[in-house]
Design an enzyme around this catalytic site. Structure first.
Site, PDB file in Angstrom:
ATOM      1  N   THR A 436       4.672  -2.787  -7.211  1.00 49.13           N
ATOM      2  CA  THR A 436       5.490  -1.577  -7.117  1.00 49.13           C
ATOM      3  C   THR A 436       6.823  -1.892  -7.784  1.00 49.13           C
ATOM      4  OG1 THR A 436       4.466  -1.080  -5.008  1.00 49.13           O
ATOM      5  CG2 THR A 436       6.480   0.125  -5.546  1.00 49.13           C
ATOM      6  N   LYS A 511       3.657   6.400  -6.660  1.00 47.44           N
ATOM      7  CA  LYS A 511       3.825   5.391  -5.609  1.00 47.44           C
ATOM      8  C   LYS A 511       5.172   5.538  -4.893  1.00 47.44           C
ATOM      9  CE  LYS A 511       3.449   1.566  -3.323  1.00 47.44           C
ATOM     10  NZ  LYS A 511       2.526   1.458  -2.210  1.00 47.44           N
ATOM     11  N   LYS A 586      13.052  -2.087  -0.788  1.00 50.56           N
ATOM     12  CA  LYS A 586      12.887  -2.015  -2.244  1.00 50.56           C
ATOM     13  C   LYS A 586      12.306  -0.660  -2.652  1.00 50.56           C
ATOM     14  CE  LYS A 586       9.252  -3.466  -4.669  1.00 50.56           C
ATOM     15  NZ  LYS A 586       8.195  -4.302  -5.207  1.00 50.56           N
TER      16      LYS A 586
HETATM   17  P1  NAD Z   1       4.323 -11.220  -1.847  1.00 54.08           P
HETATM   18  O1  NAD Z   1       5.735 -11.588  -1.862  1.00 54.08           O
HETATM   19  O2  NAD Z   1       3.458 -11.648  -0.710  1.00 54.08           O
HETATM   20  O3  NAD Z   1       3.612 -11.699  -3.195  1.00 54.08           O
HETATM   21  C1  NAD Z   1       4.238 -11.825  -4.432  1.00 54.08           C
HETATM   22  C2  NAD Z   1       3.759 -13.124  -5.051  1.00 54.08           C
HETATM   23  O4  NAD Z   1       4.289 -13.214  -6.362  1.00 54.08           O
HETATM   24  C3  NAD Z   1       4.231 -14.351  -4.300  1.00 54.08           C
HETATM   25  O5  NAD Z   1       3.105 -15.140  -3.935  1.00 54.08           O
HETATM   26  C4  NAD Z   1       5.135 -15.064  -5.286  1.00 54.08           C
HETATM   27  O6  NAD Z   1       5.075 -16.477  -5.173  1.00 54.08           O
HETATM   28  C5  NAD Z   1       4.592 -14.581  -6.596  1.00 54.08           C
HETATM   29  N1  NAD Z   1       5.550 -14.691  -7.689  1.00 54.08           N
HETATM   30  C6  NAD Z   1       6.852 -14.362  -7.705  1.00 54.08           C
HETATM   31  N2  NAD Z   1       7.371 -14.596  -8.935  1.00 54.08           N
HETATM   32  C7  NAD Z   1       6.383 -15.070  -9.704  1.00 54.08           C
HETATM   33  C8  NAD Z   1       6.286 -15.496 -11.055  1.00 54.08           C
HETATM   34  N3  NAD Z   1       7.331 -15.467 -11.867  1.00 54.08           N
HETATM   35  N4  NAD Z   1       5.088 -15.933 -11.489  1.00 54.08           N
HETATM   36  C9  NAD Z   1       4.007 -15.972 -10.688  1.00 54.08           C
HETATM   37  N5  NAD Z   1       4.041 -15.593  -9.386  1.00 54.08           N
HETATM   38  C10 NAD Z   1       5.209 -15.140  -8.904  1.00 54.08           C
HETATM   39  O7  NAD Z   1       4.292  -9.631  -1.970  1.00 54.08           O
HETATM   40  P2  NAD Z   1       3.080  -8.651  -1.711  1.00 54.08           P
HETATM   41  O8  NAD Z   1       3.163  -8.108  -0.352  1.00 54.08           O
HETATM   42  O9  NAD Z   1       1.821  -9.289  -2.142  1.00 54.08           O
HETATM   43  O10 NAD Z   1       3.470  -7.461  -2.684  1.00 54.08           O
HETATM   44  C11 NAD Z   1       3.296  -7.560  -4.082  1.00 54.08           C
HETATM   45  C12 NAD Z   1       3.620  -6.237  -4.697  1.00 54.08           C
HETATM   46  O11 NAD Z   1       2.789  -5.244  -4.113  1.00 54.08           O
HETATM   47  C13 NAD Z   1       5.045  -5.763  -4.477  1.00 54.08           C
HETATM   48  O12 NAD Z   1       5.492  -5.137  -5.639  1.00 54.08           O
HETATM   49  C14 NAD Z   1       4.924  -4.777  -3.330  1.00 54.08           C
HETATM   50  O13 NAD Z   1       5.928  -3.807  -3.335  1.00 54.08           O
HETATM   51  C15 NAD Z   1       3.578  -4.193  -3.588  1.00 54.08           C
HETATM   52  N6  NAD Z   1       2.862  -3.666  -2.405  1.00 54.08           N
HETATM   53  C16 NAD Z   1       2.799  -4.384  -1.254  1.00 54.08           C
HETATM   54  C17 NAD Z   1       2.116  -3.858  -0.164  1.00 54.08           C
HETATM   55  C18 NAD Z   1       2.004  -4.613   1.125  1.00 54.08           C
HETATM   56  O14 NAD Z   1       1.562  -4.022   2.117  1.00 54.08           O
HETATM   57  N7  NAD Z   1       2.332  -5.885   1.167  1.00 54.08           N
HETATM   58  C19 NAD Z   1       1.511  -2.600  -0.250  1.00 54.08           C
HETATM   59  C20 NAD Z   1       1.578  -1.919  -1.455  1.00 54.08           C
HETATM   60  C21 NAD Z   1       2.267  -2.471  -2.520  1.00 54.08           C
END
Ligand code: NAD
Length: 640
Positions: A436, A511, A586
């Site tokens: 997102t 979204k 965010k």
């Molecule tokens: P998270 O923080 O658990 O996962 C993000 C991952 O990205 C981490 O494991 C981190 O180490 C990795 N990362 C960061 N920088 C990086 C880089 N430069 N190279 C490689 N890896 C890198 O977050 P999440 O909950 O998995 O969410 C991910 C995305 O999905 C976000 O944009 C969030 O808004 C969206 N989202 C999350 C949910 C939810 O319920 N968690 C629902 C819908 C959307």
């Protein structure tokens, strides 16, 4: 679903079309529901056979529901139709190849998509009212759903005749042409179905069958062979013109209503299939070449417009009857290459690079691997995921991939990862960003990818970690049709629904709006629970009422913020995320940023942002699930 009843009765898997008011026309959802049930019953020892029937006396199934195909197709979105046809044809093959008996009861109209469900099983029952037809040439398609398989196997030149005229076959004709097996008076059907359910023995079908009346088609066979044995449509039209019989005049009259390009292609498909190497899969694969192109290059949209939208019955076809150039037929039927119809999703396994394997990315990558794709992952943090090979860098994960999926925390990180991987991705590969992020970052990355000869799609998700693990996410996609079509099988492996929202950035826009609603409803749900507490109301009672009353929402029903109440949710796990409160800050920030630039008035969204910001920055909310707003409210009174 109200349009179809799927259940197990006794020893039978039972499927009943219950959309009689629409002649049981089959929607995409109905098709997928049948597919799911039949795949489950295939391996279920309790199910000995499958019985398919339909409510109402007018139709078993009058065809596929084409209204949605028209709506999407006229918007230039051809991916929906292609997916519908692909998945429908996979189901047709599944029915034909089913290892257990499939008994269908075909009263009234069985046409088009209805033939695909009703006429590929092992025991196809017809009665007095049965009328079976492949009328697709009338709407600018070709007989599909495997219909050309039966047409090519029908006696003499009957297949060409039925395919280009769309003639309706009564029971005896359908048996003669190979579309049905048994004539059984319709009054006997309920008792027969009951015995199939009880005994699970399909042999009772043959025992109940009686000889039908003589077939009119059999009687006309010589004339049909004489008029329809030409090489191409022009030869057939010439032969009919030269034959001064009622039969020839009626055939010409029917053909004058139909799309010439479709008729020419139908004859070509039947000719190509006829012979010792014919298989149903081959027929479906050829049909798909036509339907894949039907909206963009054929007469399909014009055919539907004239038949069911404007109902003027005056379609402007591309060619006149005798003028279809052979090259137009070849163009519609040339192989589709990478887009060809693949029957088992596994055959189409792609090489996928997956970057960002956190709460969401890890289960999504696992589901892609489970679906048969070759997944190479990378994350800054060390992770191990079943079926996913870990790479040492984003560069390594992306460089040989057909598709790269990113699932990263925010737009700045997405931009920096995009800078690393876009230069090394293979030309023509696709970048799917599921994070997102702000609309500007989504558009900038898409433009950068496209400038490098890649396809790009922004496809943020809804459904949370539960949906990611279960493979039930919803994807909101922005990007070209081509990029969307590539992404669809992956969306299917990771989710249950993908909506193509528009051009680059449209997925993020959807979204952001969705999550603004989520932030607001979660706060409302939490404050209402805290108020209910203070009013002495039991939380379970509160849930029982609200979850079935007008206050219900996803926050209450699927993600209840009160521990021990409702479905299992982060509240039951000490409010460990789930969806972290800072991610909600965010998302609400993105919605306010978007509202600012679009000059939209969003007071509830703005206030939700203030509350979540305070929660994360000053009230211990950081690192907790966004539903931990409930314990926050519990502690507070009117004065804060
Ligand atoms: P998270 O923080 O658990 O996962 C993000 C991952 O990205 C981490 O494991 C981190 O180490 C990795 N990362 C960061 N920088 C990086 C880089 N430069 N190279 C490689 N890896 C890198 O977050 P999440 O909950 O998995 O969410 C991910 C995305 O999905 C976000 O944009 C969030 O808004 C969206 N989202 C999350 C949910 C939810 O319920 N968690 C629902 C819908 C959307």
């Amino acid at each position: 679903m109200t349009d179809i009843a799927i259940r197990i009765v006794g020893r039978a898997g039972r499927i009943t079309f219950t959309r009689a008011q629409a002649l049981n026309a089959m929607t995409y959802d109905m098709c997928m529901a049948i597919d799911k049930a039949m795949r489950a019953w295939r391996d279920d020892a309790a199910v000995q056979l499958v019985v398919i029937d339909a409510d109402g006396d007018r139709a078993f199934c009058s065809g596929g529901d084409i209204a949605e195909l028209y709506t999407t197709g006229t918007r230039g979105d051809f991916a929906y139709g292609r997916r519908f046809w692909r998945d429908e044809y996979r189901l047709n093959a599944l029915i034909f190849e089913y290892p257990k008996p499939v008994v269908s009861f075909l009263q009234g109209f069985t046409m088009g998509g209805g033939v695909g469900i009703g006429c590929h099983g092992s025991h196809r029952v017809v009665g007095e009212s049965s009328r079976i037809a492949m009328p697709e040439c009338g709407i600018g398609l070709v007989p599909d759903v495997g219909g050309t398989f039966m047409l090519a196997l029908a006696p003499g030149r009957l297949g060409e005749y039925l395919g280009v005229t769309g003639t309706r076959m009564a029971a005896a004709d359908a048996i003669y042409a190979g579309f049905a097996d048994h004539f059984i008076p319709e009054a006997h059907w309920p008792a027969l179905i009951a015995s199939l359910e009880t005994d699970g023995d399909a042999q009772t079908v043959a025992a109940a069958s009686v000889a039908p009346a003589p077939s009119a088609l059999a009687e006309a066979q010589d004339r049909i062979d004489a008029c329809f044995d030409g090489e191409a449509l022009t030869d057939v039209l010439n032969a009919l013109d030269a034959d001064d019989s009622t039969f020839a005049r009626d055939a010409l009259k029917a053909m004058r209503r139909n799309a010439p390009l479709s008729m020419a292609c139908t004859i070509e498909i039947v000719h190509r299939l006829r012979g010792p190497t014919i298989t149903l899969r081959k027929a479906l694969e050829l049909e798909y070449r036509f339907t894949f192109r039907a909206m963009e290059h054929g007469d399909f949209l014009e055919g539907i417009r004239a038949a069911i939208i404007d109902k003027d019955r005056n379609p402007a076809w591309q060619y006149a009857g005798t003028d279809v150039p052979p090259v137009a037929v070849s163009r519609m039927l040339q192989p589709l290459g990478a887009d060809r119809l693949i029957f088992e999703p596994r055959e189409g396994g792609m090489k996928i690079g997956f970057i960002g394997l956190g709460n969401m990315g890890a289960p999504m990558a696992r589901n892609l691997a489970k679906a048969g794709h070759e997944v190479t992952g990378f994350d800054m943090a060390p992770v191990a995921i079943d079926g996913v090979v870990m790479a040492a860098s984003a560069h390594d994960a992306a460089s040989s991939a057909d598709v790269v999926v990113t699932m990263l925390p925010n737009g700045a990180i997405l931009r920096s990862v995009a800078d690393q991987i876009i230069p090394v991705m293979r030309p023509g590969a696709t970048l799917i960003d599921c994070s997102t992020v702000d609309v500007d970052s989504a558009r900038a990355v898409a433009a950068q990818a496209e400038a490098a000869g890649l396809h790009a799609i922004d496809a943020p998700v809804s459904g949370g970690v539960g949906g990611a693990a279960a493979g039930t996410l919803t994807f909101m996609a922005g990007g070209s049709d081509q990029a969307f079509a590539v992404a669809v099988p992956l969306f299917e492996a990771m989710g249950q629904r993908a909506v193509h929202c528009g051009a680059a950035g449209a997925g993020q826009a959807a979204k952001i709006c969705n999550n603004m609603i989520l932030g607001v409803t979660m706060i409302a749900t939490c404050e209402a629970f805290a108020l209910a507490d203070k009013l002495g109301l039991d939380r379970q009672k509160m849930f029982d009422v609200v979850s079935t009353s007008s206050g219900y929402s996803w926050s209450m029903n699927a993600y209840c913020p009160a521990p021990g109440v409702g479905p299992n949710s982060p509240a039951d796990n000490g409010y460990a995320p789930g969806f972290a409160a800072e991610l909600m800050v965010k998302d609400l920030g993105l919605s306010q940023q978007a509202a600012e630039s679009a000059d939209a008035d969003t007071p509830m969204g703005a206030h939700a942002l203030l509350l979540y910001k305070a929660f994360v920055e000053n009230e211990g909310g950081k690192g907790r699930d966004f539903s931990a707003m409930l314990p926050r409210f519990e502690k507070r009174g009117r004065g804060g």
